[in-house]
Scaffold this motif. Structure first.
Motif, short mmCIF file in Angstrom:
data_model
loop_
_atom_site.label_atom_id
_atom_site.label_comp_id
_atom_site.label_asym_id
_atom_site.label_seq_id
_atom_site.Cartn_x
_atom_site.Cartn_y
_atom_site.Cartn_z
N SER A 181 -16.60 -2.49 -4.91
CA SER A 181 -16.06 -2.57 -3.55
C SER A 181 -14.57 -2.28 -3.51
O SER A 181 -14.09 -1.58 -2.60
N ARG A 182 -13.84 -2.82 -4.48
CA ARG A 182 -12.39 -2.57 -4.50
C ARG A 182 -12.10 -1.09 -4.66
O ARG A 182 -11.15 -0.57 -4.07
N GLY A 231 -10.90 -1.20 -1.19
CA GLY A 231 -9.74 -2.03 -1.45
C GLY A 231 -8.57 -1.79 -0.52
O GLY A 231 -7.88 -2.73 -0.10
N THR A 232 -8.33 -0.53 -0.18
CA THR A 232 -7.20 -0.21 0.70
C THR A 232 -7.56 -0.33 2.18
O THR A 232 -6.69 -0.18 3.03
N ILE A 233 -8.84 -0.61 2.47
CA ILE A 233 -9.29 -0.70 3.86
C ILE A 233 -9.46 -2.16 4.28
O ILE A 233 -8.97 -2.57 5.34
N THR A 234 -10.15 -2.95 3.46
CA THR A 234 -10.47 -4.32 3.85
C THR A 234 -9.41 -5.32 3.41
O THR A 234 -9.43 -6.47 3.87
N GLY A 235 -8.52 -4.93 2.51
CA GLY A 235 -7.48 -5.85 2.07
C GLY A 235 -7.89 -6.68 0.87
O GLY A 235 -8.82 -6.35 0.14
N ARG A 236 -7.20 -7.79 0.67
CA ARG A 236 -7.38 -8.61 -0.53
C ARG A 236 -8.77 -9.26 -0.56
O ARG A 236 -9.30 -9.65 0.47
N THR A 237 -9.29 -9.39 -1.77
CA THR A 237 -10.57 -10.06 -1.95
C THR A 237 -10.53 -11.48 -1.41
O THR A 237 -11.49 -11.97 -0.81
N GLU A 295 -11.18 2.86 10.66
CA GLU A 295 -10.56 2.44 11.93
C GLU A 295 -11.30 1.25 12.53
O GLU A 295 -10.67 0.31 13.03
N LEU A 296 -12.63 1.26 12.46
CA LEU A 296 -13.40 0.15 13.01
C LEU A 296 -13.18 -1.13 12.21
O LEU A 296 -13.04 -2.22 12.79
N VAL A 297 -13.16 -1.02 10.90
CA VAL A 297 -12.96 -2.18 10.04
C VAL A 297 -11.61 -2.83 10.31
O VAL A 297 -11.47 -4.06 10.30
N MET A 305 0.84 -1.19 0.00
CA MET A 305 0.00 0.00 0.00
C MET A 305 0.88 1.25 0.00
O MET A 305 1.81 1.36 0.78
N THR A 306 0.58 2.20 -0.87
CA THR A 306 1.37 3.41 -0.96
C THR A 306 0.99 4.38 0.16
O THR A 306 -0.05 4.25 0.80
#
Length: 417
Positions: free
Chosen positions: A128-129, A133-139, A16-18, A1-2
């Motif tokens: 969703s991505r 995408g940068t919050i929940t991570g990989r599919t 933050e919650l996720v 992640m950049t």
């Protein structure tokens, strides 16, 4: 992640919650025998002497972590798994918890929800991505490796059972994020496990129609479902991300949410009947101070639009005859650019709008300029400036808005590279 991607979700409470489950070392006891594993969607383990009840399995990654956390507090078998809706942060980890000894319970519309979600999986995942995408991570960390079907689909009238001296009542709340949404009510303890009935944030405007492209929610059904919860008189509400306690506090806050969404609904309907156009209503409808909710996830203006379309469908008369056909405005962009003296002339005028503090006017012009000449360096630079100004003006307080703009900026940078 950049670094830019990290900054995009900085100080957003939803983000933050996720992410709050990362590194969680122990399950949290929210009430006697009610344990929480945090994640993209929280899971709750309710323990009894005769076995346990799991409410939501979380994503696949959440479930793998959650199973270890719950094993620290109970070695009982999981007898029931209740799904509060049909999103991956509720069902994604089912395969981790499912055994021949437990029963997976969902509302009867769960199968339909999963069916259309799978039929449109590429569409939903792309949307969703873009936002998460940068919050929940990989599919791959979200979705299951195999589908686990519910064992019991309950009717609209709900379902109840008792286990180890605890009573569980499952109540249908179709105004949740999916039609199959339910709440799990523990009447003896006055605890309601509501999943994402309110969305990820309590006291926030619901997001009735997401930028991701989900099936819209009904404002009236949302109000009715939250009213059902209020009538129960809960003393503790466990959402997909938060724990809200105190009977009086809960009742007052739920009432404010109901009244606020009802107020927006009624003003929208009044405006429609008065012949006011949609965009004017989006600009002008604002809740009074006593009904103000936060807007990190849903927004008043977007809900005005969702309510309008809930009742009228896709056609907006203010857009005129061309709205009836498949020829987009971009088809005439080259002609408009030619009349203006070229795409860069349009970009120059857009740049003037930016200097005047009018990023949306600039973006309208840039849509034409970049449709006519996608590689216009001036157009792309001006669009970047307009998007950054828009973020400054909005304060970047809404997750969807901020992440959408961040994705737009990222695409400009990617294309430049």
């Amino acid at each position: 992640m950049t670094d830019q991607e990290r900054r995009a979700d900085d100080r957003l409470r939803v983000a933050e919650l996720v992410k709050s489950g990362e590194g969680q070392a122990a399950a949290i006891e929210r009430a006697p025998g009610v344990w929480e594993s945090r994640g993209v969607g929280n899971s709750y383990l309710v323990t009894t002497p005769e076995g346990d009840v799991l409410v939501n399995a979380g994503t696949l990654a959440d479930a793998r972590r959650g199973r270890e956390l719950f094993a620290q507090v109970s070695n009982n078998p999981v007898r029931y798994i209740v799904l509060t809706q049909s999103h991956a942060n509720q069902y994604g980890g089912l395969e981790v918890y499912k055994t021949s000894e437990n029963t997976v319970i969902a509302h009867r519309t769960y199968a339909d929800d999963r069916g259309y979600a799978e039929a449109l999986s590429a569409h939903y995942r792309r949307g969703s991505r873009r936002i998460f995408g940068t919050i929940t991570g990989r599919t791959e960390a979200m979705i299951p490796t195999r589908e686990v079907q519910p064992d019991l689909l309950i009717s609209d009238e709900g379902h109840a059972f008792e286990l180890g001296g605890r009573r569980f009542e499952i109540i249908w709340t179709p105004g949740g994020e999916t039609r199959s949404a339910v709440i799990v009510w523990l009447p003896h303890e006055k605890i309601a496990i509501v999943g994402n009935l309110f969305g990820p944030l309590f006291g926030n405007h619901p997001n009735l129609n997401t930028l991701r492209g989900d099936k819209p929610r009904s404002a009236s059904q949302f109000i009715a479902s939250v009213t059902t919860l209020r009538a129960l008189g809960p003393e503790l509400v466990l959402t997909g991300h938060e724990a809200i306690s105190g009977a009086d506090h809960i009742r007052c806050e739920i009432s404010r949410i109901i009244d606020s969404v009802q107020w927006v609904h009624d003003r929208t309907v009044e405006g429609m009947n008065a012949g006011v156009d949609l965009r004017t209503l989006m600009r002008e409808i604002q809740t009074p101070p006593e009904l103000t909710l936060t807007e990190e996830y849903g927004k008043v203006a977007w809900n005005v639009r969702a309510i309008w379309h809930e009742y009228t469908g896709w056609f907006d008369p203010a857009r005129g005859t061309t709205e009836l056909y498949g020829v987009p405005p971009s088809n005439v962009a080259p002609a408009i650019a030619e009349l203006a003296g070229g795409a860069d002339r349009l970009a120059e005028r857009a740049s003037a709008f930016v200097r005047e503090g009018k990023p949306l006017e600039a973006l309208h012009l840039l849509d034409v300029a970049l449709a006519a000449q996608p590689d216009s360096a001036l157009g792309r630079a001006t669009k970047r400036d307009a998007l950054k100004l828009l973020t400054e003006q909005t304060g970047g307080a809404n997750l969807w808005e901020r992440m959408w703009i961040a994705a737009e900026l990222r695409e400009l940078d990617d294309d430049r590279a």
